[in-house]
Design an enzyme around this catalytic site. Structure first.
Site, PDB file in Angstrom:
ATOM      1  N   ASP A 337      -0.534  -0.749   5.961  1.00  0.00           N
ATOM      2  CA  ASP A 337      -0.832   0.411   5.461  1.00  0.00           C
ATOM      3  C   ASP A 337      -2.233   0.660   5.534  1.00  0.00           C
ATOM      4  O   ASP A 337      -3.160  -0.165   5.759  1.00  0.00           O
ATOM      5  CB  ASP A 337      -0.669   0.267   3.753  1.00  0.00           C
ATOM      6  CG  ASP A 337      -0.421   1.717   3.216  1.00  0.00           C
ATOM      7  OD1 ASP A 337      -0.468   2.660   3.745  1.00  0.00           O
ATOM      8  OD2 ASP A 337      -0.837   1.577   1.916  1.00  0.00           O
ATOM      9  N   ASP A 576       0.149  -3.182  -0.626  1.00  0.00           N
ATOM     10  CA  ASP A 576      -0.408  -3.449  -2.001  1.00  0.00           C
ATOM     11  C   ASP A 576       0.003  -2.696  -3.135  1.00  0.00           C
ATOM     12  O   ASP A 576      -0.114  -2.846  -4.387  1.00  0.00           O
ATOM     13  CB  ASP A 576      -1.739  -3.334  -2.018  1.00  0.00           C
ATOM     14  CG  ASP A 576      -2.304  -2.150  -1.686  1.00  0.00           C
ATOM     15  OD1 ASP A 576      -1.608  -1.047  -1.279  1.00  0.00           O
ATOM     16  OD2 ASP A 576      -3.757  -1.912  -1.753  1.00  0.00           O
ATOM     17  N   ASP A 580       5.147   0.069  -1.069  1.00  0.00           N
ATOM     18  CA  ASP A 580       5.392  -0.524   0.087  1.00  0.00           C
ATOM     19  C   ASP A 580       6.575  -1.829  -0.374  1.00  0.00           C
ATOM     20  O   ASP A 580       6.920  -2.691   0.343  1.00  0.00           O
ATOM     21  CB  ASP A 580       4.127  -1.788   0.256  1.00  0.00           C
ATOM     22  CG  ASP A 580       2.916  -0.581   0.548  1.00  0.00           C
ATOM     23  OD1 ASP A 580       2.984   0.239   1.440  1.00  0.00           O
ATOM     24  OD2 ASP A 580       1.864  -0.928   0.185  1.00  0.00           O
TER      25      ASP A 580
END
Length: 828
Positions: A337, A576, A580
């Protein structure tokens, strides 16, 4: 290890039958008894200290049915109460009955192996337990009128708990006040965000996507939904193993099945058919069986993984699942990410750009004031909103009528005031068909690596679902976050290691591409807007062509992982946030930042406790060290097992007595397999892994095992022809096997360096010393001249036999791979 799991399973069943929670087996666990009173505490005061103590005393706390790690007792049982240790015990009894005490020399080695395994695993357990305490799930609870943060396992029935975005629900609860959106995909498989209001139930294992609420715990510990699923899924999870462990299990299974009938046949042949004495029949049978047992191989793998886990723990990397160490070493695609991985987990407001609708309408309040009121009404449940609240502080005091937190599915948050409803979110999702009006301004900021949000007035009342009304854009909020200090070095490492990096983000693809470029990610100019990918076929095609994916929804992240795996890739996923979680759960290896959401940390196999992405190369290198060294060590063990199996079968077919004694097998194994195998498992080796574990091990072991078998079996046959005594042949075979063992060791550990050379020389010196000082104890006697001549001849032949067998097996392997590839191409 399998025995340990059976013991755990049976312990869990016994605990549930008695009404006990089976968490932390081996520790004091109160029996759950019937409660006389239930306390329906007010949300402002919560339970009192006395009420909490009463609930805890009666066993109504939230301890899980799944222990975080094995207890000391389980570690000791796992290293002692094994199938092969039972075989060794039986063999020891047989040798004692036969009076062959000298051949019990294998027992100290077995005991030492078990002790080393126990000590290493307990040391690793202690390190991991400390980290588990630091990273244990926590919850905000109201008690005695104060809000406290406590470990989730210390929650009790009827506790009032405060949940907000990113929190994972630790026990079944009912909402008392507030409103949230919940993702229950980890339980149901459905990724839709579900709105929950007062009176609605929250299932443990689900996680909060947006909003906040007060909830009363209704079912805790073993009664909660997630723990019932955990109990049901235990057997399925026990079967999940890495490729290396699966291969070792296969070796152990084959050895475990074959030793019993072969041992019986050898004893029958030597005692009844050849008429040998009981002692000689038992010792020859025991020597063959000991040679076929891979007693140290499984132990070495367990210890190596445990030590590796401990080393990572010292670097603030918490390992939830040891098999992921090996998996990450084999990863060839890393999905990351942008926020929290490439960039630091903090955002700053860089600029506010007003737009024509606001500039032309004098009735709209000052934009700074509007943004301040909007931010004040929202919870700081993500880093973007925290940046907004820190920056916009000039509130007018306007009271919100309704608030929806940020939706990762629809990319906006909203606040409704008396003057109207306002939304803040991703321009493409909020503006829709009006996006093109501001596209140039938005993309100009995006090309600089900034994140751009649009703030506007909404015609209607937003409810957290897809916006259907028109949004009048008032301004653009330009947000920036700093790229991590060592990001470029980390991504350069992965590029050198041929690991492809894919950036998957919910932000504008132009912004993400620019940030990826600044972080040094290769091919970062190949980007795509995920909203244009409408079908699974589109995603399947896109994952091979693009590096950067923007405007990705949580469910799409999961589909990207599936598509990459469908292409035969081994996928690691870092993240995080709650968006996700789905992808983390389905990746081959998942890595979370501890500073992120509870849900992400609990769904991941690895957690970076100091949130430093720069640890990733160290984790990969640790995995490669484990696999590469276990391939070498596994090859050494397999040489002995294959050789002993072939020689035992040959002895049965040819009618010969097995030529080696147990004490000789123990001595040779100690210096050509056990000691070098353990020392090599600790060598730093970061070579890129190629091929499958079993194939690599067999390619190294087979030529050496065949060489051992050919020269030893030939020596036995020629000894019979030239009438050499069995005692002389036994000594010659043992020394010949030792010579071949050191040749094999030299071949397997190449290329040589100082450390490997030192290992080889220490093992040769140790063997030589034992032969000189303790030769009679290990059954090494003087040889006749005839035997010496045979021994010299066959010693000379070992090197060319080994060399040509290596070449032959390589050619066979190449031919097999070509045939397999042609076959798969024809039928694909």
């Amino acid at each position: 290890m399998a025995d340990t799991k059976k013991l755990l399973s049976s312990s869990s069943k016994r605990g549930r039958k008695k009404g006990r929670s089976t968490a932390n087996i081996g520790f004091d666990q109160p029996v759950r008894t019937k409660l006389k009173h239930r306390y329906m505490a007010d949300i402002q005061t919560g339970l009192t200290k006395e009420q909490v103590e009463e609930y805890t005393r009666h066993g109504w706390d939230n301890r899980s049915v799944a222990p975080p790690s094995k207890t000391v007792g389980q570690i000791i049982k796992g290293n002692t109460l094994t199938y092969f240790n039972g075989i060794f015990l039986l063999l020891s009894v047989l040798l004692i009955i036969a009076g062959s005490y000298r051949d019990l020399s294998f027992l100290p080695i077995i005991i030492a192996n078990a002790m080393i395994g126990i000590v290493q695993e307990i040391a690793a357990k202690n390190t991991l337990d400390k980290l588990n305490v630091l990273n244990a799930p926590k919850a905000k609870v109201v008690r005695s009128g104060k809000i406290r943060t406590i470990p989730a396992e210390k929650l009790v029935l009827d506790d009032i708990v405060i949940f907000s975005a990113g929190n994972q629900i630790p026990a079944d609860a009912v909402i008392v006040d507030g409103q949230v959106k919940v993702n229950e995909s980890l339980l149901t498989g459905e990724s839709d965000e579900i709105s929950k209001k007062p009176g609605d139930k929250l299932m443990s294992g689900s996680f909060i996507v947006s909003g906040s609420c007060y909830a009363r715990l209704e079912k805790i510990g073993e009664d909660s939904y997630i723990n019932k699923l955990t109990t049901q899924a235990k057997a399925a999870r026990e079967g999940e193993q890495s490729e290396m462990i699966r291969s070792l299990n296969r070796i152990v299974m084959i050895a475990g099945i074959s030793i019993v009938p072969i041992g019986i046949l050898l004893f029958y042949q030597s005692y009844w058919q050849q008429g040998l004495e009981l002692q000689e029949s038992i010792t020859s049978m025991v020597a063959a069986v000991i040679g076929m047992i891979p007693e140290g191989l499984y132990l070495l793998s367990s210890v190596t993984l445990a030590v590796s886990t401990g080393r990572l723990a010292l670097k603030k990397v918490l390992v939830h699942d040891m098999k992921c160490i090996e998996t990450l070493a084999r990863v060839d695609v890393l999905c990351v990410d942008k926020t929290g991985t490439i960039t630091e987990n903090k955002m700053l407001i860089n600029d506010v750009i007003t737009l024509p609708p606001y500039e032309e309408d004098a009735t709209i309040p000052a934009i700074e004031e509007l943004l301040s009121d909007f931010s004040a009404a929202q919870k700081a449940d993500n880093i973007t909103m925290q940046a907004m609240k820190d920056h916009f502080t000039s509130t007018s005091g306007a009271r919100p009528l309704a608030v929806t937190g940020f939706s990762s599915a629809w990319k906006y948050s909203s606040v409704t005031f008396q003057s109207g409803a306002y939304v803040l979110g991703a321009p493409e999702f909020v503006l829709k068909e009006d996006y093109h009006l501001y596209q140039d301004t938005i993309e100009e900021q995006s090309r600089k690596g900034y994140r751009v949000l649009v703030f506007g007035k909404y015609q209607g009342t937003p409810d957290g679902n897809e916006l259907t009304g028109k949004v009048t854009a008032l301004c653009l909020v330009v947000v920036k976050n700093k790229i991590r200090k060592d990001a470029d070095k980390t991504f350069q490492f992965f590029h050198r290691q041929n690991v492809e990096v894919k950036v998957i983000s919910g932000d504008n693809p132009v912004t993400v591409s620019e940030v990826a470029k600044q972080a040094g990610i290769a091919n970062s100019d190949l980007y795509i807007d995920a909203t244009t990918l409408k079908t699974k076929e589109d995603i399947y095609d896109a994952v091979t062509r693009y590096t950067v994916f923007g405007r990705v929804t949580p469910n799409q992240k999961r589909e990207f992982v599936h598509a990459l795996k469908a292409h035969g890739r081994t996928v690691a996923m870092t993240g995080d946030g709650v968006n996700d979680v789905l992808a983390l759960k389905d990746a081959d290896c998942s890595v979370a930042m501890a500073a992120g959401s509870d849900a992400a940390a609990q769904a991941s196999q690895l957690v970076l406790l100091d949130n430093d992405f720069a640890h990733m190369p160290e984790i990969v290198m640790e995995g490669r060290q484990v696999v590469n060294n276990m391939e070498r060590s596994g090859s050494l063990f397999l040489v002995k097992n294959i050789f002993s199996l072939l020689l035992a079968v040959f002895s049965i077919i040819a009618g010969f007595t097995y030529p080696l004694r147990p004490s000789q097998i123990s001595l040779i194994s100690m210096f050509t397999i056990g000691l070098p195998g353990f020392l090599m498992s600790q060598i730093p080796d970061h070579t890129l892994i190629h091929g499958r574990y079993m194939s690599n091990v067999l390619l190294k072991a087979m030529p050496a095992a065949l060489t051992d078998f050919i020269v030893v079996a030939s020596l036995v046959v020629f000894g019979e022809v030239f009438d050499v005594s069995s005692v002389d042949i036994s000594t010659a075979c043992a020394i010949l096997m030792a010579i071949v063992g050191f040749m094999i060791l030299f071949h397997i550990i190449k290329p040589m360096d100082r450390y490997k050379t030192a290992i080889w020389l220490v093992c040769v010196a140790g063997m030589t010393l034992f032969l000189l000082l303790f030769h009679s104890f290990f059954g090494i006697t003087g040889m006749s001249m005839r035997c010496i001549m045979l021994f010299v001849v066959f010693s000379i032949t070992t090197e060319p036999i080994l060399r040509y067998l290596i070449r032959l097996i390589r050619l066979v392997n190449i031919g097999y791979n070509r045939l397999r590839d042609r076959f798969s191409e024809r039928f694909s």
